[in-house]
Design a protein around this motif. Structure first.
Motif, PDB file in Angstrom:
ATOM      1  N   SER A  83       4.083   3.856  -8.815  1.00  0.00           N
ATOM      2  CA  SER A  83       3.897   3.350  -7.449  1.00  0.00           C
ATOM      3  C   SER A  83       2.931   2.155  -7.427  1.00  0.00           C
ATOM      4  O   SER A  83       2.931   1.386  -6.462  1.00  0.00           O
ATOM      5  CB  SER A  83       3.393   4.459  -6.521  1.00  0.00           C
ATOM      6  N   GLU A  84       2.136   1.968  -8.485  1.00  0.00           N
ATOM      7  CA  GLU A  84       1.225   0.821  -8.543  1.00  0.00           C
ATOM      8  C   GLU A  84       1.983  -0.501  -8.598  1.00  0.00           C
ATOM      9  O   GLU A  84       1.431  -1.546  -8.270  1.00  0.00           O
ATOM     10  CB  GLU A  84       0.301   0.936  -9.760  1.00  0.00           C
ATOM     11  N   LEU A  85       3.226  -0.468  -8.999  1.00  0.00           N
ATOM     12  CA  LEU A  85       4.031  -1.694  -9.070  1.00  0.00           C
ATOM     13  C   LEU A  85       4.224  -2.326  -7.695  1.00  0.00           C
ATOM     14  O   LEU A  85       4.398  -3.535  -7.591  1.00  0.00           O
ATOM     15  CB  LEU A  85       5.397  -1.393  -9.697  1.00  0.00           C
ATOM     16  N   SER A  86       4.170  -1.516  -6.652  1.00  0.00           N
ATOM     17  CA  SER A  86       4.412  -2.038  -5.304  1.00  0.00           C
ATOM     18  C   SER A  86       3.342  -3.041  -4.877  1.00  0.00           C
ATOM     19  O   SER A  86       3.582  -3.845  -3.976  1.00  0.00           O
ATOM     20  CB  SER A  86       4.512  -0.892  -4.293  1.00  0.00           C
ATOM     21  N   GLY A  87       2.179  -3.030  -5.509  1.00  0.00           N
ATOM     22  CA  GLY A  87       1.129  -3.977  -5.168  1.00  0.00           C
ATOM     23  C   GLY A  87       1.200  -5.283  -5.933  1.00  0.00           C
ATOM     24  O   GLY A  87       0.358  -6.155  -5.753  1.00  0.00           O
ATOM     25  N   LEU A  88       2.212  -5.436  -6.788  1.00  0.00           N
ATOM     26  CA  LEU A  88       2.353  -6.644  -7.598  1.00  0.00           C
ATOM     27  C   LEU A  88       3.381  -7.592  -6.987  1.00  0.00           C
ATOM     28  O   LEU A  88       4.153  -7.206  -6.115  1.00  0.00           O
ATOM     29  CB  LEU A  88       2.763  -6.263  -9.023  1.00  0.00           C
ATOM     30  N   MET A  89       3.396  -8.830  -7.458  1.00  0.00           N
ATOM     31  CA  MET A  89       4.320  -9.845  -6.945  1.00  0.00           C
ATOM     32  C   MET A  89       5.606  -9.889  -7.754  1.00  0.00           C
ATOM     33  O   MET A  89       5.584  -9.657  -8.962  1.00  0.00           O
ATOM     34  CB  MET A  89       3.658 -11.229  -7.020  1.00  0.00           C
ATOM     35  N   ASP A  90       6.704 -10.233  -7.077  1.00  0.00           N
ATOM     36  CA  ASP A  90       7.941 -10.517  -7.801  1.00  0.00           C
ATOM     37  C   ASP A  90       7.899 -11.992  -8.221  1.00  0.00           C
ATOM     38  O   ASP A  90       6.932 -12.711  -7.938  1.00  0.00           O
ATOM     39  CB  ASP A  90       9.174 -10.181  -6.967  1.00  0.00           C
ATOM     40  N   GLU A  91       8.936 -12.449  -8.902  1.00  0.00           N
ATOM     41  CA  GLU A  91       8.945 -13.809  -9.437  1.00  0.00           C
ATOM     42  C   GLU A  91       8.801 -14.874  -8.351  1.00  0.00           C
ATOM     43  O   GLU A  91       8.058 -15.848  -8.521  1.00  0.00           O
ATOM     44  CB  GLU A  91      10.222 -14.044 -10.245  1.00  0.00           C
TER      45      GLU A  91
END
Length: 123
Positions: A105-113
């Motif tokens: 779920s930590e991925l949701s705080g990251l940016m896409d390309e």
């Protein structure tokens, strides 16, 4: 596979529960010629945002932060003999380490390309 980016210029490719982590083309360009990379050893537990690796260039030394929490499964041994791989292929063969994600779920705080490209355009 999905790729995510941090504001500190790390990237993580995610496939299943495995993440491959490195620094972005933008980051390696800012650092200049890479002369040393210290990657974490297998078994090390990392916390999101915590120190994960060190990269040194002719200009400066910089910490690399874990974009997500997890346990390191592999460090890129090729960087020991050839740290310039980061300059040659930062978002490919110049990866730093692989880890098993402990909290996807930590991925949701990251940016896409697209979001990362917009972020870098403001730098």
């Amino acid at each position: 596979m999905s790729r995510y980016f941090t504001q500190d210029h790390e990237w993580v490719d995610v496939e299943g529960d495995t993440g491959t982590v490195g620094i972005t083309e933008f980051a390696q360009g800012q650092l200049g010629d890479i002369v040393f990379v210290d990657v974490p050893e297998a078994g090390k537990t990392l916390s999101k945002g915590g120190d994960a690796a060190v990269v040194e260039s002719v200009k400066a030394a910089s910490d690399v932060y874990a974009p997500v929490s997890g346990t390191v499964t592999e460090g890129n041994a090729a960087l020991t003999d050839s740290p310039a791989l980061v300059n040659e292929d930062a978002e490919g063969q110049g990866w730093f380490f692989k880890l098993t994600l402990s909290d996807p779920s930590e991925l949701s705080g990251l940016m896409d390309e697209a979001a990362y490209a917009a972020f870098v355009a403001k730098q």
